[in-house]
Design a protein around this motif. Structure first.
Motif, mmCIF file in Angstrom:
data_model
loop_
_atom_site.group_PDB
_atom_site.id
_atom_site.type_symbol
_atom_site.label_atom_id
_atom_site.label_comp_id
_atom_site.label_asym_id
_atom_site.label_seq_id
_atom_site.Cartn_x
_atom_site.Cartn_y
_atom_site.Cartn_z
ATOM 1 N N THR A 162 -22.439 -28.971 18.881
ATOM 2 C CA THR A 162 -22.331 -28.876 20.338
ATOM 3 C C THR A 162 -21.230 -27.906 20.742
ATOM 4 O O THR A 162 -21.411 -27.074 21.636
ATOM 5 N N LEU A 163 -20.093 -27.980 20.071
ATOM 6 C CA LEU A 163 -18.964 -27.104 20.395
ATOM 7 C C LEU A 163 -19.255 -25.645 20.063
ATOM 8 O O LEU A 163 -18.777 -24.751 20.748
ATOM 9 N N SER A 164 -20.053 -25.416 19.035
ATOM 10 C CA SER A 164 -20.370 -24.025 18.689
ATOM 11 C C SER A 164 -21.250 -23.382 19.760
ATOM 12 O O SER A 164 -21.228 -22.166 19.942
ATOM 13 N N VAL A 222 -16.058 -22.497 24.418
ATOM 14 C CA VAL A 222 -14.699 -22.922 24.102
ATOM 15 C C VAL A 222 -13.808 -21.685 24.103
ATOM 16 O O VAL A 222 -14.166 -20.641 23.564
ATOM 17 N N LYS A 223 -12.655 -21.808 24.736
ATOM 18 C CA LYS A 223 -11.700 -20.688 24.768
ATOM 19 C C LYS A 223 -11.218 -20.391 23.350
ATOM 20 O O LYS A 223 -11.196 -21.266 22.487
ATOM 21 N N ASP A 224 -10.823 -19.146 23.126
ATOM 22 C CA ASP A 224 -10.365 -18.743 21.797
ATOM 23 C C ASP A 224 -9.175 -19.572 21.334
ATOM 24 O O ASP A 224 -9.104 -19.978 20.173
ATOM 25 N N SER A 225 -8.238 -19.847 22.238
ATOM 26 C CA SER A 225 -7.057 -20.636 21.858
ATOM 27 C C SER A 225 -7.460 -22.064 21.478
ATOM 28 O O SER A 225 -6.912 -22.632 20.528
ATOM 29 N N LEU A 230 -8.937 -26.122 17.152
ATOM 30 C CA LEU A 230 -10.001 -26.908 16.526
ATOM 31 C C LEU A 230 -10.173 -26.501 15.063
ATOM 32 O O LEU A 230 -10.344 -27.358 14.190
ATOM 33 N N ASN A 231 -10.096 -25.215 14.779
ATOM 34 C CA ASN A 231 -10.218 -24.739 13.397
ATOM 35 C C ASN A 231 -9.079 -25.251 12.527
ATOM 36 O O ASN A 231 -9.280 -25.548 11.347
ATOM 37 N N GLU A 288 -8.565 -31.494 8.018
ATOM 38 C CA GLU A 288 -9.463 -32.570 7.591
ATOM 39 C C GLU A 288 -10.178 -32.217 6.292
ATOM 40 O O GLU A 288 -10.438 -33.085 5.475
ATOM 41 N N GLU A 289 -10.498 -30.946 6.116
ATOM 42 C CA GLU A 289 -11.145 -30.527 4.867
ATOM 43 C C GLU A 289 -10.198 -30.690 3.683
ATOM 44 O O GLU A 289 -10.640 -30.918 2.555
#
Length: 158
Positions: free
Chosen positions: A113-115, A119-122, A127-128, A134-135
């Motif tokens: 959904t977010l992709s 979503v703003k770059d910041s 999120l990344n 988490e990874e």
């Protein structure tokens, strides 16, 4: 002096209207009303368009916030289930972990959904960072689950 001139112009304009015939006054009134209706219609359509635009922006923002909440909940469920299974070795915690990773997949659905959202770059960078952190936890959770499966809950907790 300016006031007298303005008053005279207003009086002069009204006297011109009074001196017109009824048909001319009706035409002038019709012309004035038409202009007022056109301006009013433009204002109304602009307001409606602006309202739709605001509503669309709010809907997109709400969808994005719901996706972020869905991601958070999925992450919490996975962490809680992995930690609880590592501590207790109780099968229902492992079942919850597997259900979240294989069936419910809240995190994956939220990221999808977010992709698709704006979503703003910041915000995407933040999120990344969360996803990367988490990874890094995933191998630890997997190792803890494997140790708990083998009966080594003490090793799984360390």
């Amino acid at each position: 002096m300016a006031r007298k001139k303005r008053d005279y112009e207003a009086y002069s304009a009204s006297s011109k209207i009074e001196n017109m015939g009824q048909e001319k006054r009706m035409q002038l009134l019709l012309k004035t009303m038409t202009k007022a209706l056109i301006v009013g219609g433009i204002v109304l359509l602009s307001s409606i368009s602006f309202g739709f635009w605001v509503n669309s922006a709010q809907s997109a923002r709400t969808e994005m916030l719901q996706a972020l909440e869905q991601y958070r909940m999925g992450s919490e469920k996975l962490s809680f289930a992995a930690q609880s299974y590592a501590v207790t070795g109780a099968q229902h915690y492992l079942d919850r972990y597997n259900e979240e990773t294989e069936v419910t997949m809240n995190k994956e659905k939220a990221l999808e959904t977010l992709s698709d959202s704006d979503v703003k770059d910041s915000e995407r960078e933040k999120l990344n960072v969360i996803i990367a952190n988490e990874e890094k936890m995933l191998p630890l959770e997997t190792q803890a689950i494997q140790l708990a499966k083998s009966g080594d809950t003490a090793g799984a907790v360390d």
